[in-house]
Design a protein around this motif. Structure first.
Motif, short mmCIF file in Angstrom:
data_model
loop_
_atom_site.label_atom_id
_atom_site.label_comp_id
_atom_site.label_asym_id
_atom_site.label_seq_id
_atom_site.Cartn_x
_atom_site.Cartn_y
_atom_site.Cartn_z
N ASN A 106 0.86 -1.19 0.00
CA ASN A 106 0.00 0.00 0.00
C ASN A 106 0.89 1.23 0.00
O ASN A 106 1.83 1.32 0.79
CB ASN A 106 -0.92 0.01 1.22
N GLN A 161 -3.91 0.99 -2.69
CA GLN A 161 -3.69 -0.46 -2.78
C GLN A 161 -3.11 -0.85 -4.15
O GLN A 161 -3.75 -0.61 -5.17
CB GLN A 161 -5.01 -1.21 -2.57
N GLY A 169 -5.65 -4.15 2.72
CA GLY A 169 -5.22 -3.24 1.64
C GLY A 169 -3.74 -3.31 1.32
O GLY A 169 -3.18 -2.31 0.87
#
Ligand code: FDA
Length: 379
Positions: A52, A98, A361
């Motif tokens: 991320n 993400q 994520g």
């Protein structure tokens, strides 16, 4: 004779083996599964949400929220992106920072295996590790015989998805060496509670549990609630605690309903609600009747229910459905710089086995890469 035996060929173990190999260490990587990186392969719907852009310590839960800082700073999401780019793996940002492969999660596993092969890491699958002992060196017992090494890295992950081979092995070995293990719970997991029979309906909400709040999608299931917003708050949830959901986070619902009562008095309340939420949800939440017949205080009460839907889940769907395990090897006993056990020189723990859990994520893989890298630098 090996310098290092890494137990577990998941994200963390592969990264650690790669880095240790690059430093010239003689590394053996053992996994009981028939192939390495199985969770990488199924992650992100087969596209692997590998990191991320916004990975930062605040996105991780741990009894010691400071512990993850050092590793995350020493091997960052940008370092991993550089590795992915070096291997010409195409990727894209989906949402909220993400990052996913354009192609397949298989590319990430192939990348790590190529890197390991380039530096001579000995990767052996279908080797179940059963015991670890220490005298002057470590002895790692497996169903294919014993191996000896100066350092051992526990990278066998957490308890989530036992069907895929998850075990509490890292925790057992930690306890054997008198390291503490914090209480574990399923996290990033669907919550169970009685809900209307509208399974499959999804909408954007803000979900809250205590001080944690997430603005993402919620999904109704047969057994309760799921979707990113719910998975995120599940990591903060303890049995008995309330969860509050705003089903209309972008809307001043009271003003909207009263305005529609004036301008569309003959419309059904359910039809009006279906303008701002999925129709099946509107049907299940609103009583029958036209707008003109709704008293203002009933509309206010409805608004309250929609903006502050408060409930206590009766449980979670457990490790069978949890993306990660909350809790694990207590960070108090580990060096945050190297992941080495303070009281057991040569023993390291990384990845999900440790009491550091990321948000949904790409954060959990980033923790695996970062903790794996710093241990690989030290072993
Ligand atoms: P991991 O579990 O990956 O690896 C442990 C390895 O040890 C396994 O290969 C296992 O076979 C092996 N092992 C266990 N016991 C053993 C024994 N006794 N002997 C030998 N080997 C043994 N995260 C994220 O950031 N982005 C995402 O997109 C997703 N998606 C996702 C989807 C699903 C369905 C799940 C279940 C999880 C995710 N995650 C995720 C979370 C992520 O998969 C997880 O945090 C990491 O895989 C943890 O990496 P580790 O290397 O620590 O453990």
């Amino acid at each position: 004779m090996f310098d290092v035996v890494v137990l577990g060929g998941g994200a963390a173990g592969l990264m650690c083996a790669m880095r240790a190999g690059q430093r010239g260490r003689k590394v053996l990587l053992l996994d009981h599964a028939e192939k390495v990186g199985k969770k990488i392969l199924i992650s992100g719907g087969g596209r692997c949400n590998f990191t991320n852009l916004d990975a930062r310590p605040e996105a991780f839960l741990s009894a010691n929220p400071h512990f993850c800082k050092s590793a995350l700073a020493r091997y960052t999401q940008h370092d991993f992106i550089e590795l992915v780019n070096k291997h010409r793996i195409a990727w894209h940002e989906k949402t909220l920072g993400q990052l996913f492969c354009d192609g397949s999660a298989r590319q990430i596993v192939a990348m790590l295996l190529d890197e390991c092969a380039a530096v001579g890491v000995d990767v052996r699958v279908a080797h179940k590790v059963t015991r670890v002992e220490k005298s002057d060196r470590f002895t790692v017992a497996t169903d294919h015989g014993d191996f000896s090494a100066a350092s051992v890295v526990l990278a066998t992950g957490g308890l989530s998805i036992p069907k895929m081979g998850a075990t509490g092995f890292a925790h057992e070995v930690a306890r054997h060496f008198k390291l503490r293990v914090t209480e574990t719970r399923p996290a990033l997991v669907p919550l169970t509670l009685p809900v209307p029979e509208i399974s499959g309906v999804a909408l954007d909400v803000e979900a809250r549990c205590g001080r944690a709040r997430f603005r993402e999608a919620l999904l109704f299931t047969h057994r309760g609630l799921s979707g990113p917003a719910i998975l995120q708050v599940s990591s903060y949830w303890k049995p008995g605690q309330e969860i509050v959901v705003d089903l209309l986070p972008d809307l001043d619902a009271a003003s909207f309903l009263k305005e529609r009562k004036r301008t569309r008095p003959k419309a059904e309340l359910r039809t009006i609600l279906a303008e701002i939420m999925p129709q099946r949800l509107a049907q299940s939440l609103a009583p029958e009747g036209i707008m003109a017949n709704q008293r203002d205080r009933d509309l206010d009460a409805l608004t309250h229910r929609l903006k502050l839907w408060t409930f206590v889940p009766n449980g979670t769907e457990g490790y069978a459905k949890a993306e990660v395990t909350l809790g694990g090897i207590d960070t108090d006993g580990l060096s945050s710089k190297t992941m080495e056990a303070q009281k057991v020189p040569g023993l390291y723990a990384i990845g999900e086995a440790v009491d550091v859990t990321g948000w949904l994520g790409g954060y959990n893989f980033q923790w695996a890469w970062s903790s794996g890298w710093v241990a690989g630098e030290a072993v």
